[in-house]
Design a protein around this motif. Structure first.
Motif, mmCIF file in Angstrom:
data_model
loop_
_atom_site.group_PDB
_atom_site.id
_atom_site.type_symbol
_atom_site.label_atom_id
_atom_site.label_comp_id
_atom_site.label_asym_id
_atom_site.label_seq_id
_atom_site.Cartn_x
_atom_site.Cartn_y
_atom_site.Cartn_z
ATOM 1 N N SER A 41 9.987 59.613 39.416
ATOM 2 C CA SER A 41 11.136 59.136 40.209
ATOM 3 C C SER A 41 10.829 57.802 40.891
ATOM 4 O O SER A 41 11.706 56.939 41.004
ATOM 5 N N GLU A 357 14.714 66.700 35.982
ATOM 6 C CA GLU A 357 14.557 66.393 34.554
ATOM 7 C C GLU A 357 14.110 67.597 33.730
ATOM 8 O O GLU A 357 14.409 67.693 32.546
ATOM 9 N N SER A 373 20.392 60.278 36.056
ATOM 10 C CA SER A 373 19.365 61.295 36.302
ATOM 11 C C SER A 373 18.942 61.362 37.757
ATOM 12 O O SER A 373 18.768 62.458 38.295
HETATM 13 C C1 LIG Z 1 10.105 53.896 34.384
HETATM 14 C C2 LIG Z 1 11.277 54.778 34.668
HETATM 15 C C3 LIG Z 1 12.467 54.243 35.158
HETATM 16 C C4 LIG Z 1 13.566 55.066 35.421
HETATM 17 N N1 LIG Z 1 14.702 54.509 35.948
HETATM 18 C C5 LIG Z 1 15.739 55.324 36.291
HETATM 19 C C6 LIG Z 1 16.885 54.804 36.964
HETATM 20 O O1 LIG Z 1 16.968 53.615 37.281
HETATM 21 N N2 LIG Z 1 17.886 55.669 37.279
HETATM 22 C C7 LIG Z 1 17.840 56.997 36.976
HETATM 23 O O2 LIG Z 1 18.782 57.726 37.268
HETATM 24 N N3 LIG Z 1 16.756 57.502 36.355
HETATM 25 C C8 LIG Z 1 15.703 56.715 36.024
HETATM 26 N N4 LIG Z 1 14.601 57.253 35.422
HETATM 27 C C9 LIG Z 1 14.550 58.687 35.209
HETATM 28 C C10 LIG Z 1 14.348 59.368 36.536
HETATM 29 O O3 LIG Z 1 13.406 58.666 37.290
HETATM 30 C C11 LIG Z 1 13.860 60.804 36.348
HETATM 31 O O4 LIG Z 1 14.670 61.473 35.453
HETATM 32 C C12 LIG Z 1 13.952 61.568 37.633
HETATM 33 O O5 LIG Z 1 13.417 60.817 38.651
HETATM 34 C C13 LIG Z 1 13.218 62.866 37.467
HETATM 35 O O6 LIG Z 1 12.972 63.388 38.730
HETATM 36 P P1 LIG Z 1 12.222 64.774 38.875
HETATM 37 O O7 LIG Z 1 12.129 65.026 40.322
HETATM 38 O O8 LIG Z 1 12.868 65.783 38.013
HETATM 39 O O9 LIG Z 1 10.776 64.521 38.235
HETATM 40 P P2 LIG Z 1 9.526 63.583 38.699
HETATM 41 O O10 LIG Z 1 9.944 62.468 39.565
HETATM 42 O O11 LIG Z 1 8.814 63.252 37.445
HETATM 43 O O12 LIG Z 1 8.641 64.544 39.546
HETATM 44 C C14 LIG Z 1 7.911 65.603 38.963
HETATM 45 C C15 LIG Z 1 7.043 66.237 40.024
HETATM 46 O O13 LIG Z 1 6.501 67.451 39.502
HETATM 47 C C16 LIG Z 1 5.122 67.515 39.831
HETATM 48 N N5 LIG Z 1 4.474 68.435 38.873
HETATM 49 C C17 LIG Z 1 4.592 68.466 37.519
HETATM 50 N N6 LIG Z 1 3.875 69.488 37.002
HETATM 51 C C18 LIG Z 1 3.289 70.109 38.060
HETATM 52 C C19 LIG Z 1 2.410 71.218 38.178
HETATM 53 N N7 LIG Z 1 2.000 71.918 37.118
HETATM 54 N N8 LIG Z 1 1.972 71.569 39.424
HETATM 55 C C20 LIG Z 1 2.378 70.873 40.524
HETATM 56 N N9 LIG Z 1 3.232 69.828 40.464
HETATM 57 C C21 LIG Z 1 3.668 69.447 39.252
HETATM 58 C C22 LIG Z 1 4.670 66.074 39.772
HETATM 59 O O14 LIG Z 1 3.462 65.901 40.484
HETATM 60 C C23 LIG Z 1 5.856 65.398 40.451
HETATM 61 O O15 LIG Z 1 5.716 65.469 41.839
HETATM 62 C C24 LIG Z 1 13.492 56.448 35.153
HETATM 63 C C25 LIG Z 1 12.309 56.991 34.658
HETATM 64 C C26 LIG Z 1 11.208 56.178 34.421
HETATM 65 C C27 LIG Z 1 9.945 56.783 33.878
#
Ligand SMILES: Cc1cc2nc3c(=O)[nH]c(=O)nc-3n(C[C@H](O)[C@H](O)[C@H](O)COP(=O)(O)OP(=O)(O)OC[C@H]3O[C@@H](n4cnc5c(N)ncnc54)[C@H](O)[C@@H]3O)c2cc1C
Length: 487
Positions: A41, A357, A373
């Motif tokens: 994120s 995600e 997202s």
């Molecule tokens: C370079 C890049 C640019 C992006 N730009 C955009 C944008 O401009 N706009 C948009 O809407 N989306 C964007 N996205 C997509 C968006 O960032 C992600 O889809 C979204 O932030 C996902 O959030 P999340 O909280 O689901 O996962 P994440 O932010 O990936 O967080 C996952 C968390 O789970 C933890 N975790 C995983 N496995 C374990 C485990 N076994 N034990 C303990 N902890 C664990 C990790 O440590 C982390 O804290 C982008 C993605 C990337 C890579």
């Protein structure tokens, strides 16, 4: 039997929003990174989509989301997301988030697939780090949240078919915590690819754990590829640096080695076509020439104010976007499928919820619309947190048995698996190649006992069960402009 906290696994946008919204319910927040910005994120550049412009509406946002999703979306979920988006913006602002604005109103960017300027951002293209930085500060100050960083959750405890505890390891120590519910907010599997915009910690570890516990996956093979990742891997890690779509929104154009602007032939919106269409165009150029070019040197923009992250990233890689074209290629970027869940995050396993995600509620269809997202992570996280805060916490039984994620691959095995993921699950798919790949990981060889190989096998099986060119990928034999064609 004792009262137990809600356990949120993952502290990206989804986990943070869930944990914050769950107040006053006690939350144990577990994340892998050693600091708050260590998640995908925080890397987001573009921002968060919401119909807040005066020429916009949630209906238009929904139409664009459905078009990008190739008609495979759950329409009710889409209408809920786009209708809730302005309220999510207000909620984030109530937590202190300050989206970029001028005297008149929000500064809204245009990204591929959007028919209006609709993307709210922070610090120009520093959206992710500003959002996560601020929300993590809110979470750290919140009295209902205990946040443990640097820990890996690797097993779930079950009693009477319900998850009742989590096992986590931190600095070689193993802990088990009883919990009233488990929220999986573990992010993406896109980091398992060789060419990826994700940190390698986006490896699908939480997804694998849930699948082992019996949770159902949905469209695991829908992986979105970003068309403009800088064709130079960083010295610091193997991640490819993203060049935000908003740069194309500001007028940057794609050309091949001959200087040909190929996107004009592939879609009426040219470089602002939905992401999958652009990714196909760039991939075709890559197959011919190795990489494609993104031209932004002609833009009359304030680089330091609007695109500080892109400028810094490019200069670090030795290219100056103000003066020269950028070599770019396609990289794995977003896991569109994931754990099947409803809009309240319920998975098929009792006591386990999914958000962000890792979750698949059907909102993105076969292809996520840009900047939907972060919106989904915040909107679904808030909804889930509020729903869980209203449940009466009760005693939970001791775990009767544990489901483990399994043995990890060694360094060499991981390198081999990354090659395989890249080869078999890229944007262009071939059934006989995927079958060959499945044999390599699935048939009793040295890789088959490793959880990363088991996850790859699950994704390959999901791909073989749906050999249809739709949204994010296409099957060999279809032209780049074809969609929804059975291969
Ligand atoms: C370079 C890049 C640019 C992006 N730009 C955009 C944008 O401009 N706009 C948009 O809407 N989306 C964007 N996205 C997509 C968006 O960032 C992600 O889809 C979204 O932030 C996902 O959030 P999340 O909280 O689901 O996962 P994440 O932010 O990936 O967080 C996952 C968390 O789970 C933890 N975790 C995983 N496995 C374990 C485990 N076994 N034990 C303990 N902890 C664990 C990790 O440590 C982390 O804290 C982008 C993605 C990337 C890579």
């Amino acid at each position: 039997m004792k009262d137990a906290p809600l356990c949120v696994i993952g502290a990206g946008m989804a986990g943070l929003c869930t944990a914050i919204a769950a107040a006053p319910r006690p939350v144990l927040l577990l994340s892998r990174g050693d600091h708050a910005l260590d998640c995908a994120s925080a890397l987001a550049q573009g921002g968060l989509a919401a119909a807040v412009g005066c020429d916009d509406s949630p209906d238009l946002h929904a139409t664009d989301t459905l078009t990008a999703g190739a008609g495979d979306n759950d329409r009710k979920a889409v209408e809920w997301l786009t209708g809730s988006a302005p309220g999510t913006v207000t909620w984030l602002e109530s937590l202190g988030i300050d989206f970029d604005h001028d005297q008149v109103g929000y500064l809204l960017a245009r990204e591929g697939g959007h028919s209006r300027d609709r993307v709210l951002h922070l610090g120009g293209d520093a959206s992710g780090s500003r959002l996560v930085g601020h929300l993590s500060h809110v979470a750290q100050k919140a009295s209902h949240i205990v946040w443990k960083q640097g820990c890996d959750v690797d097993a779930l405890g079950l009693a009477q078919d319900r998850v009742v505890s989590v096992r986590w390891r931190q600095r070689q120590k193993c802990h088990a915590t009883a919990c009233s519910a488990v929220v999986l907010a573990g992010g993406s599997v896109a980091g398992a690819f060789l060419d990826t915009t994700h940190p390698c910690s986006s490896d699908g570890a939480a997804l694998m754990l849930a699948l082992k516990a019996g949770a159902s996956g949905r469209d695991l093979h829908y992986i979105q590829f970003h068309p403009t990742a800088l064709f130079a891997q960083s010295a610091a890690d193997s991640r490819m640096r993203l060049i935000t779509e908003a740069l194309r929104g500001a007028g940057a154009v794609l050309r091949d080695h001959r200087g040909h602007r190929f996107m004009l032939e592939l879609h009426r919106d040219g470089e602002l076509a939905p992401r999958d269409v652009c990714a196909r165009g760039v991939w075709q150029a890559q197959l011919r020439d190795g990489w494609a070019w993104l031209h932004a040197e002609h833009l009359k923009i304030d680089w330091n104010r609007q695109f500080p992250t892109v400028l810094r990233t490019c200069l670090e890689a030795g290219v100056d976007p103000r003066k020269q074209a950028l070599p770019i290629g396609v990289a794995a970027h977003y896991q569109v499928g994931g754990l099947a869940c409803d809009l309240d995050g319920h998975t098929s396993v009792q006591g386990v919820f999914a958000v962000g995600e890792i979750a698949s509620s059907g909102v993105h269809g076969a292809n996520r619309l840009a900047s939907n997202s972060l919106l989904e992570a915040a909107t679904a996280g808030r909804r889930l947190g509020q729903m869980l805060s209203g449940l009466t916490p009760g005693p939970v039984p001791e775990a009767e048995h544990w489901v483990e994620r399994g043995a990890p691959a060694s360094g060499d095995q991981l390198a081999c698996l990354r090659q395989m993921v890249q080869q078999y699950l890229g944007p262009l798919r071939d059934a006989s190649e995927i079958r060959r790949g499945l044999q390599l990981v699935d048939e009793g060889g040295p890789l088959s006992g490793r959880w990363q190989a088991q996850l790859l096998a699950a994704i390959m099986r999901s791909a073989l069960a749906d050999p249809c060119s739709r949204g994010v990928h296409w099957w060999r034999g279809c032209t780049p402009s074809q969609q929804s064609v059975t291969a």
